[in-house]
Write a protein that holds these residues in place. Structure first.
Motif, mmCIF file in Angstrom:
data_model
loop_
_atom_site.group_PDB
_atom_site.id
_atom_site.type_symbol
_atom_site.label_atom_id
_atom_site.label_comp_id
_atom_site.label_asym_id
_atom_site.label_seq_id
_atom_site.Cartn_x
_atom_site.Cartn_y
_atom_site.Cartn_z
ATOM 1 N N GLU A 189 0.669 -1.187 0.078
ATOM 2 C CA GLU A 189 -0.218 -0.055 0.315
ATOM 3 C C GLU A 189 0.961 1.613 0.066
ATOM 4 O OE1 GLU A 189 -3.757 2.252 2.631
ATOM 5 O OE2 GLU A 189 -2.282 0.603 2.985
ATOM 6 N N ASP A 190 2.023 1.324 0.996
ATOM 7 C CA ASP A 190 2.665 2.471 1.199
ATOM 8 C C ASP A 190 3.278 2.485 0.209
ATOM 9 O OD1 ASP A 190 4.060 4.846 2.433
ATOM 10 O OD2 ASP A 190 6.278 3.162 1.905
ATOM 11 N N TYR A 191 4.417 1.234 -0.773
ATOM 12 C CA TYR A 191 4.986 1.356 -1.968
ATOM 13 C C TYR A 191 3.864 2.118 -3.532
ATOM 14 C CZ TYR A 191 7.994 -0.481 -5.910
ATOM 15 O OH TYR A 191 9.096 -0.119 -6.881
ATOM 16 N N LEU A 192 2.787 1.540 -3.140
ATOM 17 C CA LEU A 192 2.015 1.898 -4.123
ATOM 18 C C LEU A 192 1.686 3.278 -4.074
ATOM 19 C CD1 LEU A 192 -0.741 -1.245 -4.902
ATOM 20 C CD2 LEU A 192 1.292 -0.166 -6.283
ATOM 21 N N GLU A 193 1.094 4.235 -3.286
ATOM 22 C CA GLU A 193 1.182 5.023 -2.997
ATOM 23 C C GLU A 193 2.396 6.001 -3.736
ATOM 24 O OE1 GLU A 193 0.387 8.901 0.406
ATOM 25 O OE2 GLU A 193 0.566 7.097 1.337
ATOM 26 N N ASN A 194 3.316 5.854 -3.362
ATOM 27 C CA ASN A 194 4.317 6.200 -3.950
ATOM 28 C C ASN A 194 4.370 6.398 -5.467
ATOM 29 O OD1 ASN A 194 5.966 7.332 -1.199
ATOM 30 N ND2 ASN A 194 6.856 5.587 -1.435
ATOM 31 N N ILE A 195 4.187 5.479 -6.081
ATOM 32 C CA ILE A 195 3.808 4.494 -7.501
ATOM 33 C C ILE A 195 3.177 5.889 -8.049
ATOM 34 C CG2 ILE A 195 3.071 3.322 -9.244
ATOM 35 C CD1 ILE A 195 5.974 3.362 -8.574
ATOM 36 N N ASN A 196 1.851 6.035 -7.639
ATOM 37 C CA ASN A 196 0.721 6.804 -7.958
ATOM 38 C C ASN A 196 1.293 8.827 -7.651
ATOM 39 O OD1 ASN A 196 -1.914 7.930 -8.159
ATOM 40 N ND2 ASN A 196 -1.976 8.494 -6.551
ATOM 41 N N ASN A 197 1.673 9.015 -6.517
ATOM 42 C CA ASN A 197 2.924 9.932 -6.547
ATOM 43 C C ASN A 197 3.683 10.787 -7.858
ATOM 44 O OD1 ASN A 197 1.571 11.121 -4.383
ATOM 45 N ND2 ASN A 197 3.150 10.109 -3.333
ATOM 46 N N ILE A 198 4.564 9.211 -8.368
ATOM 47 C CA ILE A 198 5.712 9.237 -9.447
ATOM 48 C C ILE A 198 4.228 9.265 -11.064
ATOM 49 C CG2 ILE A 198 6.902 8.246 -10.909
ATOM 50 C CD1 ILE A 198 7.514 6.644 -8.339
ATOM 51 N N ARG A 199 3.444 8.980 -11.311
ATOM 52 C CA ARG A 199 2.070 8.990 -11.702
ATOM 53 C C ARG A 199 1.712 10.102 -12.612
ATOM 54 N NH1 ARG A 199 -0.623 5.279 -9.968
ATOM 55 N NH2 ARG A 199 0.121 3.288 -11.954
ATOM 56 N N ASN A 200 1.284 10.598 -11.363
ATOM 57 C CA ASN A 200 1.036 12.463 -11.138
ATOM 58 C C ASN A 200 2.186 13.184 -11.498
ATOM 59 O OD1 ASN A 200 -1.752 12.096 -10.306
ATOM 60 N ND2 ASN A 200 -1.228 11.646 -8.206
ATOM 61 N N ILE A 201 3.241 12.961 -11.862
ATOM 62 C CA ILE A 201 4.762 14.253 -12.212
ATOM 63 C C ILE A 201 4.787 13.787 -13.206
ATOM 64 C CG2 ILE A 201 7.164 14.090 -11.680
ATOM 65 C CD1 ILE A 201 6.455 13.291 -8.538
ATOM 66 N N LEU A 202 5.180 12.416 -13.408
ATOM 67 C CA LEU A 202 4.939 11.844 -15.536
ATOM 68 C C LEU A 202 3.284 12.587 -16.039
ATOM 69 C CD1 LEU A 202 6.573 8.384 -15.093
ATOM 70 C CD2 LEU A 202 7.533 10.420 -15.210
ATOM 71 N N LYS A 203 2.669 12.525 -15.351
ATOM 72 C CA LYS A 203 0.951 13.363 -16.347
ATOM 73 C C LYS A 203 2.084 14.980 -15.970
ATOM 74 C CE LYS A 203 -2.228 9.337 -16.324
ATOM 75 N NZ LYS A 203 -3.283 9.110 -15.023
ATOM 76 N N GLY A 204 2.208 15.308 -15.611
ATOM 77 C CA GLY A 204 2.455 17.084 -14.949
ATOM 78 C C GLY A 204 1.754 17.909 -13.746
ATOM 79 N N ASN A 205 1.003 16.990 -13.607
ATOM 80 C CA ASN A 205 0.529 16.780 -12.018
ATOM 81 C C ASN A 205 1.098 17.220 -10.764
ATOM 82 O OD1 ASN A 205 -2.239 16.674 -13.876
ATOM 83 N ND2 ASN A 205 -1.891 14.394 -12.973
ATOM 84 N N VAL A 206 2.020 17.695 -11.140
ATOM 85 C CA VAL A 206 3.207 18.509 -9.947
ATOM 86 C C VAL A 206 2.821 19.288 -8.587
ATOM 87 C CG1 VAL A 206 5.193 19.535 -9.984
ATOM 88 C CG2 VAL A 206 4.860 18.194 -12.426
ATOM 89 N N THR A 207 1.827 19.499 -9.279
ATOM 90 C CA THR A 207 1.044 20.228 -7.607
ATOM 91 C C THR A 207 0.354 19.972 -7.204
ATOM 92 O OG1 THR A 207 0.724 22.803 -9.356
ATOM 93 C CG2 THR A 207 -0.438 22.234 -6.992
ATOM 94 N N THR A 208 -0.609 18.465 -7.717
ATOM 95 C CA THR A 208 -0.740 17.851 -5.960
ATOM 96 C C THR A 208 0.316 16.996 -5.347
ATOM 97 O OG1 THR A 208 -2.819 17.181 -8.106
ATOM 98 C CG2 THR A 208 -2.179 15.925 -6.081
ATOM 99 N N VAL A 209 1.626 16.707 -5.698
ATOM 100 C CA VAL A 209 2.763 16.087 -4.859
ATOM 101 C C VAL A 209 3.538 17.311 -4.231
ATOM 102 C CG1 VAL A 209 4.914 14.416 -5.130
ATOM 103 C CG2 VAL A 209 2.772 14.831 -6.694
#
Length: 591
Positions: A189-209
């Protein structure tokens, strides 16, 4: 009739993009990219002895020039590559397909790995890119690695394998580059939370992170964990330097037909993109002339029928409005956000460029494209040629004032700026002050039959916006003028009667204009407020003089402007303004 090449060049803007040369039979001769389209295209037609015979022959054959505007050089590079592969022009160096662009992949597996790849497969994994530079991809992966500890090993970490407990942590764990999911030292669960943040960065959703990091940093600081808070601060700095991905290509977009269009009187101007597997493979301009009173929906339907020869139902069609087409097999989408919206906005921007080129031989003005983008971004009914912005200022309820600044054609119109003294509000009430000043402004415009703005911007959040909108409703202007507000902390945009804010891209030209308006209104209000406080301080000193009343103070300030000049004046100068008796009192007070 085709314009001479020299006249065609005059219509090309100074922006990044891709240009195409055609011969007399409308065959593409050459495709190129440029940071400055007009400057680059014009350079071909400058006489020079250094030109090769092949280049001189190309220039001689050019009869028509078309171009596509893109956001930046990177997008120009990618679009040029896609179009050359599609059309294989005679005068271009033929591109080979044995070396494709790099992608970043998040592998479809337990505890997903992330790495660079050139092979995009249909295996359920997520692919981001393509990118124009391997160096850029590696730098991005290094940045991600500095933010989140993600495993780099190829172990099978399925629940079944982890139950066997056959794995031991490696050196990466001891270097703190991995948190040891192989030994269950990190939960999935903790690992996938990090993956989701990385996904946001690659999509350009940097503000959320970034916001998540800021919350964590604040919590650590409150717990006196300053070392940990400083580490989070470094990660925020890394994110702020990160560049967002291209608007031209995205593998998740699939197959699309994109129609951007705009109208002027009896003509409809259309710019079309064909997207295959997330990459633009062709683009085209089209001008349609109305014969009767055809609607926008009908004109768009004609354009679609003209451009799409084989109506493939597997392609999604992106449009601003739904065309009048009976074919129910076609899938139409009106995107409101995300990558598809960006692509439709780009097509619309090119359609506007086509319209402006037909309209005038003058070079394209940047503000015309800017206003069109603002109209699209803010969902306005018309171009915001005239924008007015309001702000309040007071000091603990004293000296309440307001300011209004005006932008016309995207630029400050200082002669139209106005100051307001708040008349009906007691104490520090920003909401009531905003309601008063907005009401006074537009009541006067209506009474004097003056032109109304297309957009009103309020400095503040939902409260200030709601107060301003009350006045708009009282005056019967609801629906006639768009009113929005901008909140300082997160630069959120609010609309009347809308609970949730609207966020613009932080690099958006639209947001830059709104910020400029807000900052200018704030500066203008603060300046006026300080002047009032200073003037009040001066008047207080003059009021202490025996025999000097408000009328005398007014006459003195009108004549000498400042208290310092009154102090420095001689008895004769004072007598000329307020008479001998009062002049003697003032002179004696200061001397």
């Amino acid at each position: 009739m085709q314009l001479p090449v020299e006249e065609q060049i005059k219509k090309i803007p100074h922006v990044p993009g891709v240009y195409r040369y055609y011969d007399k039979s409308d065959k593409i001769l050459y495709i190129g990219k440029a940071k400055d389209l007009r400057k680059r295209v014009a350079s071909y037609f400058v006489e020079s002895r250094n030109k090769s015979a092949r280049l001189r022959l190309l220039v001689k054959k050019i009869q028509k020039i078309e171009f596509t505007v893109v956001p930046n050089e990177k997008d120009a590079f990618l679009l040029e590559n896609a179009l050359i592969k599609e059309h294989q022009p005679k005068y271009n160096i033929q591109l080979k397909d044995d070396k494709s662009f790099p992608f970043i992949v998040i592998v479809n597996e337990s505890f997903p790995r992330i790495f660079l790849t050139r092979n995009k497969r249909n295996d359920g994994s997520e692919y981001f890119g393509p990118y124009i530079s391997v160096k850029y991809v590696r730098a991005t992966l290094e940045m991600i690695k500095s933010l989140y500890p993600i495993r780099s090993c190829a172990l099978n970490l399925s629940p079944k394998q982890l139950e066997k407990k056959n794995y031991k942590v490696c050196l990466e764990y001891h270097l703190k580059n991995c948190l040891g999911p192989c030994e269950s030292k990190q939960s999935e669960e903790d690992y996938l939370e990090n993956i989701n943040n990385i996904r946001n960065i690659l999509k350009g959703n940097v503000t959320t992170v970034k916001n998540a990091f800021k919350t964590k940093m604040t919590a650590l600081a409150q717990e006196m964990e300053f070392e940990g808070a400083n580490e989070i601060k470094k990660k925020i700095d890394v994110l702020e330097q990160y560049q967002q991905k291209s608007a031209i290509v995205h593998p998740n977009l699939g197959n699309l037909h994109v129609f951007g269009f705009t109208q002027e009187k009896d003509k409809t101007f259309v710019h079309y993109f064909q997207v295959e597997n997330g990459t633009i493979t062709s683009s085209r301009n089209l001008i349609l002339k109305r014969s009767l009173e055809e609607s926008q929906e009908e004109m768009l339907a004609f354009a679609i029928a003209e451009i799409i020869e084989n109506e493939d139902p597997t392609f999604e069609i992106l449009v601003k409005i739904l065309p009048l087409i009976d074919n129910t097999d076609l899938k139409f989408t009106i995107p409101v956000r995300g990558d598809k919206k960006k692509l439709l906005d780009l097509a619309t921007k090119n359609a506007l460029q086509l319209k402006l080129n037909q309209k005038s031989d003058k070079p394209l003005k940047k503000n015309e494209l800017l206003l069109t983008q603002m109209k699209e971004d803010l969902h306005l009914k018309e171009l915001p040629f005239h924008i007015e912005c309001f702000d309040n200022s007071n000091f603990q309820g004293s000296f309440p004032v307001a300011s209004m600044v005006v932008f016309k054609n995207g630029k400050p119109s200082t002669k139209d700026y106005r100051h307001y003294n708040i008349k009906t509000v007691e104490g520090p009430d920003d909401f009531a002050s905003m309601e008063e000043v907005v009401y006074r402004r537009y009541k006067r415009l209506l009474e004097e039959d003056e032109a109304l703005p297309q957009l009103i911007l309020i400095d503040g959040g939902k409260g200030q916006l709601s107060s301003a909108y009350k006045s708009i409703e009282k005056l019967g202007l609801s629906g006639k003028i768009q009113v929005i507000s901008i909140a300082k902390r997160l630069e959120e945009i609010f609309y009347p009667n809308d609970e949730l804010p609207f966020n613009l891209d932080k690099r958006s030209p639209t947001l830059k204009v709104l910020q400029h308006l807000r900052n200018e209104a704030h500066r203008f209000a603060i300046t006026f407020h300080r002047q009032k406080r200073a003037k009040a301080a001066y008047r207080t000193e003059l009021e202490d003089i025996e025999g000097v009343g408000p009328k005398t103070i007014q006459d003195l300030m009108k004549a000498f402007k400042t208290v310092k000049r009154i102090k420095d004046s001689n008895l004769e100068q004072l007598t000329e303004v307020i008479g001998a008796k009062r002049a003697q009192s003032v002179y004696d007070y200061f001397h």
